[in-house]
Design an enzyme around this catalytic site. Structure first.
Site, PDB file in Angstrom:
ATOM      1  N   ASP A  75      11.816   4.195   7.814  1.00 34.42           N
ATOM      2  CA  ASP A  75      12.402   5.484   7.462  1.00 34.42           C
ATOM      3  C   ASP A  75      11.329   6.563   7.579  1.00 34.42           C
ATOM      4  O   ASP A  75      10.160   6.254   7.787  1.00 34.42           O
ATOM      5  CB  ASP A  75      12.976   5.465   6.032  1.00 34.42           C
ATOM      6  CG  ASP A  75      12.064   4.722   5.087  1.00 34.42           C
ATOM      7  OD1 ASP A  75      10.828   4.840   5.249  1.00 34.42           O
ATOM      8  OD2 ASP A  75      12.556   4.031   4.183  1.00 34.42           O
ATOM      9  N   ASP A  77       9.644   9.851   5.795  1.00 37.08           N
ATOM     10  CA  ASP A  77       9.510  10.675   4.601  1.00 37.08           C
ATOM     11  C   ASP A  77       8.794  11.965   4.987  1.00 37.08           C
ATOM     12  O   ASP A  77       7.937  11.965   5.869  1.00 37.08           O
ATOM     13  CB  ASP A  77       8.681   9.942   3.535  1.00 37.08           C
ATOM     14  CG  ASP A  77       9.362   8.667   3.080  1.00 37.08           C
ATOM     15  OD1 ASP A  77      10.608   8.623   3.106  1.00 37.08           O
ATOM     16  OD2 ASP A  77       8.657   7.698   2.726  1.00 37.08           O
ATOM     17  N   ASP A 152      -2.016   5.411  -1.659  1.00 38.08           N
ATOM     18  CA  ASP A 152      -2.765   4.170  -1.854  1.00 38.08           C
ATOM     19  C   ASP A 152      -3.800   3.890  -0.763  1.00 38.08           C
ATOM     20  O   ASP A 152      -5.001   3.894  -1.018  1.00 38.08           O
ATOM     21  CB  ASP A 152      -1.824   2.982  -2.096  1.00 38.08           C
ATOM     22  CG  ASP A 152      -0.659   2.904  -1.123  1.00 38.08           C
ATOM     23  OD1 ASP A 152      -0.638   3.688  -0.152  1.00 38.08           O
ATOM     24  OD2 ASP A 152       0.232   2.056  -1.320  1.00 38.08           O
TER      25      ASP A 152
HETATM   26  P1  ATP Z   1       7.173   0.479   4.082  1.00 33.27           P
HETATM   27  O1  ATP Z   1       7.008   0.486   5.567  1.00 33.27           O
HETATM   28  O2  ATP Z   1       7.248  -0.881   3.534  1.00 33.27           O
HETATM   29  O3  ATP Z   1       8.235   1.419   3.563  1.00 33.27           O
HETATM   30  P2  ATP Z   1       5.428   2.459   2.990  1.00 33.27           P
HETATM   31  O4  ATP Z   1       3.937   2.601   3.056  1.00 33.27           O
HETATM   32  O5  ATP Z   1       6.236   3.514   3.674  1.00 33.27           O
HETATM   33  O6  ATP Z   1       5.768   1.031   3.543  1.00 33.27           O
HETATM   34  P3  ATP Z   1       6.809   3.186   0.593  1.00 33.27           P
HETATM   35  O7  ATP Z   1       7.027   2.380  -0.629  1.00 33.27           O
HETATM   36  O8  ATP Z   1       7.963   3.634   1.401  1.00 33.27           O
HETATM   37  O9  ATP Z   1       5.810   2.338   1.486  1.00 33.27           O
HETATM   38  O10 ATP Z   1       5.925   4.434   0.159  1.00 33.27           O
HETATM   39  C1  ATP Z   1       5.766   5.611   0.918  1.00 33.27           C
HETATM   40  C2  ATP Z   1       4.348   6.179   0.756  1.00 33.27           C
HETATM   41  O11 ATP Z   1       4.106   6.507  -0.613  1.00 33.27           O
HETATM   42  C3  ATP Z   1       3.243   5.190   1.113  1.00 33.27           C
HETATM   43  O12 ATP Z   1       2.965   5.218   2.486  1.00 33.27           O
HETATM   44  C4  ATP Z   1       2.092   5.690   0.275  1.00 33.27           C
HETATM   45  O13 ATP Z   1       1.489   6.810   0.887  1.00 33.27           O
HETATM   46  C5  ATP Z   1       2.760   6.185  -0.980  1.00 33.27           C
HETATM   47  N1  ATP Z   1       2.808   5.143  -2.038  1.00 33.27           N
HETATM   48  C6  ATP Z   1       3.782   4.239  -2.259  1.00 33.27           C
HETATM   49  N2  ATP Z   1       3.518   3.460  -3.318  1.00 33.27           N
HETATM   50  C7  ATP Z   1       2.342   3.866  -3.789  1.00 33.27           C
HETATM   51  C8  ATP Z   1       1.518   3.476  -4.891  1.00 33.27           C
HETATM   52  N3  ATP Z   1       1.865   2.468  -5.682  1.00 33.27           N
HETATM   53  N4  ATP Z   1       0.367   4.149  -5.098  1.00 33.27           N
HETATM   54  C9  ATP Z   1       0.016   5.182  -4.295  1.00 33.27           C
HETATM   55  N5  ATP Z   1       0.728   5.589  -3.254  1.00 33.27           N
HETATM   56  C10 ATP Z   1       1.881   4.959  -2.983  1.00 33.27           C
HETATM   57 MG    MG Z   2       8.463   3.694   3.564  1.00 32.44          MG
END
Ligand code: ATP
Ligand code: MG
Length: 449
Positions: A75, A77, A152
């Site tokens: 997705d 963001d 993160d």
């Molecule tokens: P995925 O491809 O699995 O969705 P993602 O990195 O996009 O991985 P999300 O949970 O969608 O993970 O989170 C979006 C963004 O928010 C991450 O890329 C990161 O920058 C931030 N983020 C998410 N969880 C945390 C956390 N626990 N601590 C700090 N930043 C976070």
């Molecule tokens: Mg994501």
């Protein structure tokens, strides 16, 4: 509009040099190669709309990382300096959601884009934390640099501007991605203390993306894993579900075990992975789910939970049978006990119960291969899931492969062939209540329906 066009013309890819602006590196298209066409229609409408209204707006996080790794993002963001109310005013179909973090969902057709206002990390001194240093609140607005710092991993903190095709990088995330390294921003131990779920994210993302955990990022995990015990169950379950449904669950579980992180996470995993039969069954269930997800086939969390708990159900079922209780009643007791026990540790939502129970309850019915019963079983809406479950049981050696083969053939066979396949009916059923270990070899007439 004119400003945007001007910006675009200026950035038509002439520059091939990385600029440094303050603490940020601006990486031009010529260097990173990510095209705006890689961004979904809706996400582009959102960044364009916000920029036209005078705000900053970028695609951020996992999507930018995935595009750089040449993967299809799940997705898109968007991060902006507009407040949630300001975002809502720009779009016709937008609503503010979330209590802890206020986000805006902007809808274009089928697609929803999550828009978050830049946030900053609250300094430890004035932050609210629990006794172990876990942040209880981190939703203050901030600027772009602060928003990068609260994320993160360096690879997750990149901002892509679709109108200029530039990437804004505050933490050398671009270089880390190119080096295939997953690196925590800031001091890893502090960041894990603030939010222990980041340890699970480290394992999940490195397994899913095939990225290596940078040494200092991996190092504190072993000694800090106990902090996962303070994370609210619902959040832990959420993260575990992401992990199990990532399409790379087998790899994730292997990593969790290698880092001794699996204990206490899912109480069921502790027990199951320690028994050879249970481990084989769970791992083949996960491999099967991974395969389905990679082929874009649906996979349900309920099926996965049913698989994770099956060997516990078998053990409890056995105990009731040995106490001399009738087979199906014993199975009902066993299911309820296992679900209740799990609920004490892990918030598996009640909505999955019905499907899990159906899948389990249909297992003994595969033993009946005479009369009308196989045909009735085929008609049930949950037949397919139960049959897939049977396959796993047979593949793991818990049930005879011959049984799975029979059902594989029977469901595809013509009416005539089905008649031939049915085993001879043993006449009027006797309601026998003899107890015996539940297994594929348990004879059909022993299981009272
Ligand atoms: P995925 O491809 O699995 O969705 P993602 O990195 O996009 O991985 P999300 O949970 O969608 O993970 O989170 C979006 C963004 O928010 C991450 O890329 C990161 O920058 C931030 N983020 C998410 N969880 C945390 C956390 N626990 N601590 C700090 N930043 C976070
Ligand atoms: Mg994501």
């Amino acid at each position: 509009m004119i400003k945007k066009l001007f910006k675009r013309v200026l950035s038509m890819g002439r520059s091939s040099k990385i600029k440094t602006v303050g603490a940020c590196e601006v990486i031009p298209f010529k260097v990173h190669g990510v095209q705006r066409e890689g961004i979904s229609f809706a996400a582009r409408r959102v960044t364009d709309g916000l920029q036209a209204a005078g705000f900053q707006a970028y695609v951020v996080g996992g999507a930018v990382r995935d595009l750089l790794l040449k993967r299809q993002p799940k997705d898109f963001d968007v991060a902006t300096d507009a407040t949630p109310e300001e975002v809502r005013r720009v779009f016709r179909r937008a609503r503010i959601i979330g209590r802890r973090f206020r986000l805006v969902h902007v809808m274009f057709g089928e697609e929803t884009v999550e828009v978050s206002t830049f946030r900053r990390m609250i300094e430890a001194v004035d932050a609210q934390t629990d006794d172990h240093g876990r942040l209880l609140r981190d939703n203050e607005f901030g600027d772009q640099g602060q928003d990068a710092a609260r994320r993160d991993f360096t690879a997750n903190a990149l901002f892509f501007d679709p109108s200029t095709q530039e990437i804004f990088d505050f933490h050398h995330g671009y270089a880390d991605i190119r080096a295939n390294l997953l690196r925590m921003i800031g001091d890893p131990a502090t960041r894990y203390r603030e939010d222990p779920v980041r340890m699970l994210r480290a394992v999940r993302l490195s397994a899913k993306l095939g990225m290596k955990l940078e040494a200092a990022t991996a190092e504190p995990i072993f000694s800090m894993k106990g902090l996962l015990g303070n994370v609210p169950e619902a959040r832990l379950l959420d993260e575990m579900l992401k992990l199990l449904m990532s399409g790379h669950a087998v790899e994730c579980i292997k990593k969790l075990r290698a880092m001794h992180l699996h204990h206490g996470l899912l109480p069921m995993l502790d027990v199951i992975l320690e028994q050879p039969m249970g481990e084989k069954f769970v791992m083949s269930a996960l491999a099967n789910t991974d395969q389905r997800l990679r082929e874009d086939k649906p996979a349900s969390p309920a099926f996965l939970f049913a698989a994770l708990l099956w060997h516990e159900v078998l053990a409890a079922w056995n105990a009731h049978l040995e106490a001399g209780q009738p087979a199906i009643q014993s199975l009902h007791f066993a299911m309820d006990e296992v679900l209740q026990k799990q609920r004490a540790h892990m918030a598996i939502p009640h909505r999955h119960d019905a499907i899990m129970k159906e899948i389990w309850l249909l297992q003994p019915r595969f033993e009946h291969r005479a009369g009308q019963r196989p045909l009735r079983l085929l008609e049930l809406p949950r037949f397919r899931a139960a049959y897939d479950f049977l396959l796993l049981r047979c593949q793991s050696g818990e049930a005879e492969m011959e049984l799975a083969d029979w059902w594989t053939e029977f469901q595809e066979a013509s009416g005539e062939r089905r008649e031939e396949m049915l085993l001879p009916d043993k006449g009027p059923k006797k309601r026998r209540r003899r107890s015996k270990k539940p297994s594929a070899s348990a004879s059909a007439d022993q299981l009272v329906e």
